[in-house]
Design an enzyme around this catalytic site. Structure first.
Site, short mmCIF file in Angstrom:
data_model
loop_
_atom_site.label_atom_id
_atom_site.label_comp_id
_atom_site.label_asym_id
_atom_site.label_seq_id
_atom_site.Cartn_x
_atom_site.Cartn_y
_atom_site.Cartn_z
N LYS A 12 -9.13 -4.68 -0.14
CA LYS A 12 -10.27 -3.76 -0.25
C LYS A 12 -11.57 -4.53 -0.46
O LYS A 12 -11.55 -5.74 -0.73
CB LYS A 12 -10.01 -2.78 -1.40
CG LYS A 12 -8.82 -1.84 -1.14
CD LYS A 12 -8.63 -0.86 -2.29
CE LYS A 12 -7.48 0.09 -2.03
NZ LYS A 12 -7.32 1.09 -3.13
N TYR A 52 -7.57 8.08 4.15
CA TYR A 52 -7.32 8.68 2.84
C TYR A 52 -7.23 10.21 2.90
O TYR A 52 -7.46 10.88 1.89
CB TYR A 52 -8.41 8.25 1.85
CG TYR A 52 -8.19 6.86 1.28
CD1 TYR A 52 -6.99 6.50 0.66
CD2 TYR A 52 -9.20 5.89 1.34
CE1 TYR A 52 -6.78 5.23 0.14
CE2 TYR A 52 -9.00 4.61 0.81
CZ TYR A 52 -7.79 4.30 0.20
OH TYR A 52 -7.59 3.05 -0.33
N ASN A 115 -9.07 -1.54 -7.33
CA ASN A 115 -7.70 -2.06 -7.48
C ASN A 115 -7.28 -3.00 -6.35
O ASN A 115 -6.09 -3.16 -6.08
CB ASN A 115 -6.70 -0.92 -7.72
CG ASN A 115 -6.59 0.03 -6.56
OD1 ASN A 115 -7.24 -0.16 -5.53
ND2 ASN A 115 -5.77 1.05 -6.71
N HIS A 118 -4.69 -2.23 -0.74
CA HIS A 118 -3.94 -1.05 -0.32
C HIS A 118 -2.65 -1.50 0.35
O HIS A 118 -2.65 -2.48 1.08
CB HIS A 118 -4.76 -0.23 0.69
CG HIS A 118 -3.94 0.83 1.36
ND1 HIS A 118 -3.75 2.08 0.81
CD2 HIS A 118 -3.20 0.81 2.50
CE1 HIS A 118 -2.95 2.79 1.61
NE2 HIS A 118 -2.60 2.04 2.64
N GLU A 131 -0.44 4.44 9.45
CA GLU A 131 -1.59 3.62 9.05
C GLU A 131 -1.78 2.44 10.00
O GLU A 131 -2.91 2.09 10.35
CB GLU A 131 -1.41 3.15 7.60
CG GLU A 131 -1.49 4.33 6.64
CD GLU A 131 -1.25 3.96 5.18
OE1 GLU A 131 -0.86 2.80 4.89
OE2 GLU A 131 -1.44 4.83 4.32
#
Ligand code: DAT
Ligand code: MG
Length: 154
Positions: A12, A52, A115, A118, A131
């Site tokens: 990310k 998302y 975080n 992904h 994805e």
């Protein structure tokens, strides 16, 4: 050797900005997982919203889309035995504050909204293929043998 599969992984914007791409790629390489596709790009809002979509009704959705589109990401496809579940286990719990030491989030993060990484959800069947298809065309993924595969798998 059984159940070779592919999974989608993305460093990310916080991970890219903090210079963690190499560290993260190393962990998967060292485990024996095989990189079969990679792309460095900044997501537009449409792709972020599709990626998302399962969270569109959540209160954090706007912040999540804003964060993931704020700077470049490093998107990858990794292949290996039980890869979806193994990579989720290496990533650790969603909240880095709860993630076990030794996991990527547990070692490299502190905050739920930052975080680092992904990975496709192993509890959502088909999430990996969905994805991968969102981020990669078929001709951007490769098939090859890693030199250590004979010794990695029984
Ligand atoms: P994961 O990334 O572990 O698959 P998820 O799919 O539940 O977790 O959520 C996607 C991302 O949204 C997650 O990486 C961080 C953010 N997020 C999840 N729950 C959140 C919450 N309660 N508050 C703020 N951000 C949250
Ligand atoms: Mg998820």
């Amino acid at each position: 050797m059984s159940d070779r599969e592919r999974t989608f992984v993305m460093v990310k914007p916080d991970g890219v900005q903090r210079g963690l791409i190499g560290e993260i790629v190393s962990r998967f390489e060292d485990r024996g997982l095989k990189l079969v596709g990679a792309k460095f790009a900044q997501l537009d809002r449409e792709l972020a919203e599709r990626h998302y979509a399962e969270h569109e009704d959540k209160p954090f959705f706007e912040d999540l889309v804003g964060f993931i589109t704020a700077a470049p990401v490093f998107a990858m496809v990794w292949e290996g035995q039980d890869a979806v579940r193994q990579i989720r286990s290496m990533i650790g719990a969603t909240d880095p504050a709860e993630a076990a030491p030794g996991t990527i989030r547990g070692d490299l993060g502190l905050d739920l909204g930052r975080n680092v990484i992904h990975g496709s959800d192993h509890e959502d069947p088909g999430a990996n293929e969905r994805e991968i298809g969102l981020f990669f065309d078929d001709d951007e993924l490769t098939d090859y043998e890693r030199i250590d595969e004979t010794w990695l798998y029984e």
